[in-house]
Design a protein around this motif. Structure first.
Motif, mmCIF file in Angstrom:
data_model
loop_
_atom_site.group_PDB
_atom_site.id
_atom_site.type_symbol
_atom_site.label_atom_id
_atom_site.label_comp_id
_atom_site.label_asym_id
_atom_site.label_seq_id
_atom_site.Cartn_x
_atom_site.Cartn_y
_atom_site.Cartn_z
ATOM 1 N N ILE A 260 0.835 -1.208 0.000
ATOM 2 C CA ILE A 260 0.000 0.000 0.000
ATOM 3 C C ILE A 260 0.864 1.251 0.000
ATOM 4 O O ILE A 260 0.610 2.201 -0.749
ATOM 5 N N LEU A 261 1.906 1.261 0.825
ATOM 6 C CA LEU A 261 2.803 2.417 0.884
ATOM 7 C C LEU A 261 3.538 2.618 -0.441
ATOM 8 O O LEU A 261 3.706 3.758 -0.906
ATOM 9 N N SER A 262 3.969 1.512 -1.062
ATOM 10 C CA SER A 262 4.689 1.611 -2.331
ATOM 11 C C SER A 262 3.819 2.185 -3.442
ATOM 12 O O SER A 262 4.320 2.789 -4.391
ATOM 13 N N ALA A 263 2.505 1.996 -3.318
ATOM 14 C CA ALA A 263 1.570 2.520 -4.316
ATOM 15 C C ALA A 263 1.138 3.953 -3.997
ATOM 16 O O ALA A 263 0.293 4.513 -4.698
ATOM 17 N N GLY A 264 1.703 4.519 -2.936
ATOM 18 C CA GLY A 264 1.372 5.892 -2.573
ATOM 19 C C GLY A 264 0.256 6.021 -1.563
ATOM 20 O O GLY A 264 -0.226 7.133 -1.305
ATOM 21 N N GLY A 265 -0.161 4.914 -0.992
ATOM 22 C CA GLY A 265 -1.207 4.960 0.014
ATOM 23 C C GLY A 265 -0.669 5.323 1.384
ATOM 24 O O GLY A 265 0.538 5.260 1.631
ATOM 25 N N ALA A 266 -1.567 5.695 2.277
ATOM 26 C CA ALA A 266 -1.179 6.041 3.646
ATOM 27 C C ALA A 266 -1.014 4.768 4.481
ATOM 28 O O ALA A 266 -1.469 3.689 4.106
ATOM 29 N N ASP A 267 -0.341 4.914 5.623
ATOM 30 C CA ASP A 267 -0.128 3.783 6.525
ATOM 31 C C ASP A 267 -1.256 3.769 7.549
ATOM 32 O O ASP A 267 -1.221 4.471 8.553
ATOM 33 N N TYR A 268 -2.256 2.948 7.279
ATOM 34 C CA TYR A 268 -3.433 2.896 8.140
ATOM 35 C C TYR A 268 -3.337 1.847 9.247
ATOM 36 O O TYR A 268 -4.137 1.868 10.171
ATOM 37 N N ILE A 269 -2.409 0.930 9.128
ATOM 38 C CA ILE A 269 -2.342 -0.190 10.064
ATOM 39 C C ILE A 269 -1.467 0.178 11.252
ATOM 40 O O ILE A 269 -0.286 0.480 11.098
ATOM 41 N N ARG A 270 -2.034 0.158 12.426
ATOM 42 C CA ARG A 270 -1.321 0.519 13.647
ATOM 43 C C ARG A 270 -1.162 -0.706 14.540
ATOM 44 O O ARG A 270 -2.107 -1.498 14.700
ATOM 45 N N THR A 271 0.006 -0.827 15.133
ATOM 46 C CA THR A 271 0.242 -1.879 16.117
ATOM 47 C C THR A 271 -0.211 -1.381 17.482
ATOM 48 O O THR A 271 0.172 -0.293 17.916
ATOM 49 N N VAL A 272 -1.057 -2.150 18.134
ATOM 50 C CA VAL A 272 -1.494 -1.838 19.492
ATOM 51 C C VAL A 272 -0.768 -2.823 20.403
ATOM 52 O O VAL A 272 -1.149 -3.988 20.520
ATOM 53 N N TYR A 273 0.308 -2.358 20.992
ATOM 54 C CA TYR A 273 1.227 -3.248 21.681
ATOM 55 C C TYR A 273 0.541 -4.021 22.807
ATOM 56 O O TYR A 273 -0.186 -3.460 23.611
#
Length: 227
Positions: A203-216
């Protein structure tokens, strides 16, 4: 989609499971009422394909147990019984659709997809979120209107995230959703991280935003990044 087939006819069940797996679903089978109850109490499913006449109970009681457990599983009843009373009772209990045996597997699949669209996509074939557009019918992703090549597991993972936006999803829930309940025997779920890493990278390589967050300590969440 993660599907549980509750059907006491092994030949029919095998045909259904094989067909649905070939269509990219995670599909499991139990032949009895008691095994179905054990499954829905212990695990989560997006859909049950449910026969009414089971050797040790009534399939409609499985729907009652789903309501008791307060799960949001969809239910498609399949049964040789074709009485209006059975249909009405099943639908009133919360079933989403009713298919009379014998049926074509292609019709079964079409009913499953229609239920999913109604419940999760407001009846639409596509699901959009900002620059991301996924097509349910052809299992494709577009980022800024450009195609992104995903594996089946990556597509299923993204769809799982998009239909559960802003919810914390555990690694185990993701693993069970994508690979089935047998992953319960695994010592770790590191393979989940690898698939998330690959999906995020594409997704990032295609220019998309980083929507996936790690909830530790808990899992992951799909959300809009803070500005």
């Amino acid at each position: 989609m993660k599907i549980l087939v509750v059907e006491d006819n092994p030949e029919l069940a095998n045909n259904v499971v094989t067909y649905l797996k070939e269509e990219g679903n995670v599909c499991e089978w139990v032949p009895t009422y008691s095994e179905a109850i054990d499954k829905i109490v212990g695990f989560g499913y997006e859909m049950l394909i449910l026969d009414i006449m089971l050797p040790d109970g009534n399939g409609l009681d499985v729907i009652r147990e789903l309501k008791k457990q307060r799960t949001d599983s969809s239910v498609l009843i399949i049964s040789a019984k074709n009485s209006l009373d059975d249909k009405i009772l099943g639908l009133n209990l919360g079933a989403d659709d009713y298919l009379t045996k014998p049926f074509h597997l292609s019709e079964l699949h079409a009913r499953i997809k229609a239920i999913y669209r109604r419940k999760n996509l407001n009846g639409k074939q596509e699901l959009s979120f900002n620059e991301l557009t996924i097509n349910i019918e052809n299992h494709s992703l577009m980022v800024h209107n450009k195609p992104v090549d995903l594996t089946q597991k990556e597509f299923d993972l993204l769809l799982f995230f998009l239909t559960n936006k802003n919810r914390v999803i555990t690694k185990q829930s993701i693993a069970e959703h994508l690979w089935g309940d047998y992953v319960d025997a695994y010592d770790s779920f590191d393979f989940v991280y690898q698939h998330i890493k690959n999906l995020r990278k594409k997704i990032l390589s295609a220019g998309g935003a980083d929507y996936i967050r790690t909830v530790y300590g808990l899992g992951y969440k799909f959300m809009v990044p803070h500005s």
